[in-house]
Enzyme design. Structure first.
Site, mmCIF file in Angstrom:
data_model
loop_
_atom_site.group_PDB
_atom_site.id
_atom_site.type_symbol
_atom_site.label_atom_id
_atom_site.label_comp_id
_atom_site.label_asym_id
_atom_site.label_seq_id
_atom_site.Cartn_x
_atom_site.Cartn_y
_atom_site.Cartn_z
ATOM 1 C CD GLU A 173 -2.952 -1.251 0.198
ATOM 2 O OE1 GLU A 173 -2.941 -0.419 -0.718
ATOM 3 O OE2 GLU A 173 -3.765 -2.199 0.252
ATOM 4 C CD GLU A 184 -15.625 10.298 23.737
ATOM 5 O OE1 GLU A 184 -16.654 10.543 24.391
ATOM 6 O OE2 GLU A 184 -14.569 10.941 23.852
ATOM 7 C CG HIS A 189 -9.211 -3.365 1.851
ATOM 8 N ND1 HIS A 189 -8.402 -3.560 0.769
ATOM 9 C CD2 HIS A 189 -8.362 -3.400 2.913
ATOM 10 C CE1 HIS A 189 -7.150 -3.752 1.143
ATOM 11 N NE2 HIS A 189 -7.100 -3.646 2.448
ATOM 12 C CG HIS A 217 -4.447 -0.218 5.467
ATOM 13 N ND1 HIS A 217 -5.804 -0.064 5.280
ATOM 14 C CD2 HIS A 217 -4.128 -1.407 4.885
ATOM 15 C CE1 HIS A 217 -6.271 -1.115 4.617
ATOM 16 N NE2 HIS A 217 -5.278 -1.951 4.374
ATOM 17 C CG HIS A 256 -7.634 -5.584 6.784
ATOM 18 N ND1 HIS A 256 -7.121 -6.723 6.183
ATOM 19 C CD2 HIS A 256 -7.179 -4.537 6.054
ATOM 20 C CE1 HIS A 256 -6.393 -6.365 5.129
ATOM 21 N NE2 HIS A 256 -6.396 -5.041 5.033
HETATM 22 P P1 13P Z 1 1.036 -5.538 2.948
HETATM 23 O O1 13P Z 1 1.415 -6.818 3.610
HETATM 24 O O2 13P Z 1 1.647 -5.398 1.574
HETATM 25 O O3 13P Z 1 1.329 -4.339 3.826
HETATM 26 O O4 13P Z 1 -0.519 -5.583 2.661
HETATM 27 C C1 13P Z 1 -1.450 -5.743 3.683
HETATM 28 C C2 13P Z 1 -2.735 -5.076 3.375
HETATM 29 O O5 13P Z 1 -3.484 -4.819 4.289
HETATM 30 C C3 13P Z 1 -3.070 -4.741 1.969
HETATM 31 O O6 13P Z 1 -4.170 -3.895 1.924
HETATM 32 ZN ZN ZN Z 2 -5.411 -3.906 3.623
#
Ligand code: 13P
Ligand code: ZN
Length: 275
Positions: free
Chosen positions: A124, A178, A219, A147, A149
């Site tokens: 990313e 909050e 995602h 980033h 998930h």
């Molecule tokens: P990477 O392992 O390349 O950081 O990817 C993980 C991810 O969350 C891709 O969106």
């Molecule tokens: Zn990701």
């Protein structure tokens, strides 16, 4: 090269990344190699460190989009394919440093242990660097991008009625006071695009003009902060709202949510905290 021994600021930045990486794992948001973190450490690079680090630069990799405002900037980032739980205990074998070239057209890798041939920046990287570039151009104080998930946020974006920014934020604000206080501008929403692409980086960048946290459909999400904790807190706050929604639904209820009047009061409160 032992990154942590370069100076106290870099040592702290690595400790902070490791701590947040462990939170992401503990939260259940970081299956396998899910998620990535980057920190612009340019302000910590003294001439001595520059001389030392530049001696170990690896060949130049081109960037799809040149990033002139990041010319010569140094970043700590997580490696592609690396587990957050491994990053938490050993950044130097699961993360690396990059230096953007002086003309902003590419970057060099810097590895703590140069024998790790497969250690490469997160996939990313286009999104991370595009966001850092905009932050520098705009003179903003944020230096970190996280980033991850979060299950509950991903789940929300599988429900068609929440797959638009207004509906998503109305839900998130309404579930917990909050959220309006911490994220009064709401989360940006990026409709589904291919992960790791320049296209998703460009779409994400547009959202960071007006938001501190951005949800990627089906995602996960991205957040910025002056440190990794600030970025984590934003994600944690909106994920909590999503969680409350699903807990009510799982208990068989449609949650009542906060009324518009209550949300308006909270928005005023949030402005007071920020001033
Ligand atoms: P990477 O392992 O390349 O950081 O990817 C993980 C991810 O969350 C891709 O969106
Ligand atoms: Zn990701």
């Amino acid at each position: 090269m032992d990154f942590k021994s370069l100076n106290k600021n870099i040592e702290h930045a690595i400790a902070d990344i490791s701590e947040v990486a462990s939170y992401l794992w503990q939260k259940g948001w970081a299956e396998r190699n899910a998620g990535n973190i980057s920190v612009n450490i340019n302000e910590f690079i003294t001439n001595d460190i520059r001389n030392l680090v530049d001696g170990g630069l690896y060949p130049h990799s081109p960037l799809t989009t040149p990033l002139p405002a990041l010319s010569g900037h140094y970043f700590l980032l997580t490696g592609t394919g690396k587990r957050m739980r491994d990053i938490a205990r050993d950044f130097e074998h699961n993360g690396l440093m990059i230096k953007v070239s002086d003309d902003g057209s590419g970057y060099f890798l810097i590895k703590a242990d140069p024998s790790q041939e497969n250690l490469l920046p997160t996939s990313e990287l286009p999104s991370h660097l595009a966001i850092h570039h905009q932050l520098i151009k705009d003179g903003k104080r944020e230096r970190t991008v996280v980033h991850t998930h979060p299950n509950e946020l991903i789940a929300l974006t599988h429900i068609p009625e929440f797959c638009n920014q207004q509906a998503l934020n109305n839900l998130l604000w309404g579930m917990h006071p909050e959220t309006m206080v911490v994220v009064p501008e709401g989360a940006g929403f990026v409709p589904y695009l291919l992960t790791g692409s320049q296209e998703i980086a460009d779409a994400t960048l547009v959202k960071f003009r007006n938001h501190q946290v951005v949800v990627w459909e089906k995602h996960g999400c991205f957040a910025i902060g002056k440190d990794v904790f600030e970025a984590f807190d934003l994600i944690d706050t909106i994920a909590k709202s999503a969680n409350i929604y699903f807990q009510c639904r799982a208990a068989g209820y449609q949650p009542e949510g906060l009324t518009d009047d209550r949300l308006a009061d909270l928005k005023i409160l949030s402005e007071k905290f920020r001033s």
